[in-house]
Design an enzyme around this catalytic site. Structure first.
Site, PDB file in Angstrom:
ATOM      1  N   CYS A   1      21.792  38.079  78.952  1.00  0.00           N
ATOM      2  CA  CYS A   1      21.584  36.660  78.685  1.00  0.00           C
ATOM      3  C   CYS A   1      22.894  35.976  79.040  1.00  0.00           C
ATOM      4  O   CYS A   1      23.873  36.096  78.306  1.00  0.00           O
ATOM      5  CB  CYS A   1      21.246  36.421  77.214  1.00  0.00           C
TER       6      CYS A   1
ATOM      7  N   CYS B   1      23.861  32.871  76.454  1.00  0.00           N
ATOM      8  CA  CYS B   1      24.299  33.111  75.072  1.00  0.00           C
ATOM      9  C   CYS B   1      24.123  34.581  74.756  1.00  0.00           C
ATOM     10  O   CYS B   1      24.803  35.417  75.347  1.00  0.00           O
ATOM     11  CB  CYS B   1      23.555  32.202  74.098  1.00  0.00           C
ATOM     12  N   SER B   2      23.191  34.909  73.849  1.00  0.00           N
ATOM     13  CA  SER B   2      22.995  36.321  73.511  1.00  0.00           C
ATOM     14  C   SER B   2      21.536  36.580  73.171  1.00  0.00           C
ATOM     15  O   SER B   2      21.238  37.285  72.221  1.00  0.00           O
ATOM     16  CB  SER B   2      23.899  36.716  72.349  1.00  0.00           C
ATOM     17  N   CYS B   3      20.609  35.981  73.948  1.00  0.00           N
ATOM     18  CA  CYS B   3      19.189  36.212  73.735  1.00  0.00           C
ATOM     19  C   CYS B   3      18.910  37.700  73.862  1.00  0.00           C
ATOM     20  O   CYS B   3      19.395  38.357  74.789  1.00  0.00           O
ATOM     21  CB  CYS B   3      18.359  35.436  74.757  1.00  0.00           C
TER      22      CYS B   3
END
Lengths: 204, 92
Positions: free
Chosen positions: A106, A109-111
């Site tokens: 991702c 962000c940090s999906c």
């Protein structure tokens, strides 16, 4: 972090921890959230782990029908194993084949498929991984100890929007006759992200 | 749904500030619609307290790695997929 409301004077809190507690306090004071809701969400997240992903993969390896359902409707298939990933987020499982290897990132962000796997590893959230996985995925995987053969196509999935991706690895060699539980034991978190592949029992 | 799987599209370089879900490294780049992912509430509205309605179509778009990065060192068939909302796409 656990849900509690007393200070720990012996531990110096980081500025981030102080900030998040202040925000939490405000949300509770303004009636946006209750402390019970915060605690319930923490419990929900802590109850999820890569083990869930490993169980889904092992079942897909031994049951073709389940595999088809997992690829078709991940949330519904997960419920068959008692894994409740229901919620607003959609999931897509991408299958590794002898021709194709998948890697998840991702960049924004940090999906991550948190409702199944829990929280992502720190490296997954690092700027280093997020910027390099899209640009030089093979070099990144090499650093994880996994060299993708040149004749296999690498497909990187940048989880930019409303879907969360999980990799369905290939069943390793030398696993004939293994139990589903034994097979699940071969599947590691990083295999579900695609940074690595499960090892055959001889090497695991 | 304005686009179908297999169609060539270009990611628009919209100068929208704030919370958007289209990464800058893909803006202005061409790809191919891989599949239609459905309709979702608009994240650009949700981020600022809106209801995200009407929902926006979302597509998975495939990009050739060698086209994205001139110095790409992997195989020629290597692909990158990203999920892009309809209003960021245009036919090529």
């Amino acid at each position: 972090m656990t849900g509690h409301d007393h200070p720990h004077p012996e531990l110096p809190a980081s500025p981030y921890a102080v900030r998040i507690r202040a925000i939490e306090q405000l949300l509770i004071e303004r009636g946006v959230l209750t402390r019970a809701e915060v605690r319930a969400q923490i419990s929900y997240m802590e109850a999820r782990s890569p083990e869930n992903g490993a169980r889904l993969v092992a079942r897909a390896w031994v049951d073709e029908g389940f595999k088809a359902r997992l690829l078709e409707d991940t949330k519904k298939a997960a419920l068959e194993l008692g894994i409740d990933a229901t919620g607003p987020v959609e999931f897509l499982v991408v299958e590794n084949t002898p021709q194709v290897h998948n890697l998840i990132v991702c960049t924004l962000c940090s999906c991550y498929p948190r409702a199944i796997l829990g929280r992502p590893p720190d490296w997954y959230k690092s700027l280093d991984y997020r910027s390099r996985a899209v640009r030089e995925p093979r070099a990144v995987m090499r650093e994880f100890g996994f060299e993708v053969p040149e004749d296999i196509e690498v497909r990187v999935h940048d989880s930019t929007a409303d879907l969360r991706y999980m990799v369905l690895p290939m069943r390793p060699e030398g696993t004939k006759g293994m139990s589903e539980t034994g097979l699940a034991g071969l599947v590691r978190r990083d295999d579900l992200i695609g940074a690595t592949i499960p090892l055959s029992p001889a090497k695991a | 749904m304005r686009f179908s799987p297999g169609e060539s599209v270009v990611v628009l370089d919209l100068k929208r500030p704030g919370h958007v879900r289209t990464p800058s490294y893909l803006r202005g780049r061409s790809g191919r619609v891989d599949r239609i992912l459905g309709e979702f509430r608009d994240p650009e509205d949700l981020a600022y307290g809106g209801d995200g309605l009407p929902e926006k179509p979302l597509y998975r778009v495939a990009f050739e790695q060698r086209e994205l990065w001139p110095d790409y060192g992997g195989a020629s068939g290597d692909l990158l997929y990203a999920d892009i909302y309809e209003d960021w796409l245009e036919r090529t």
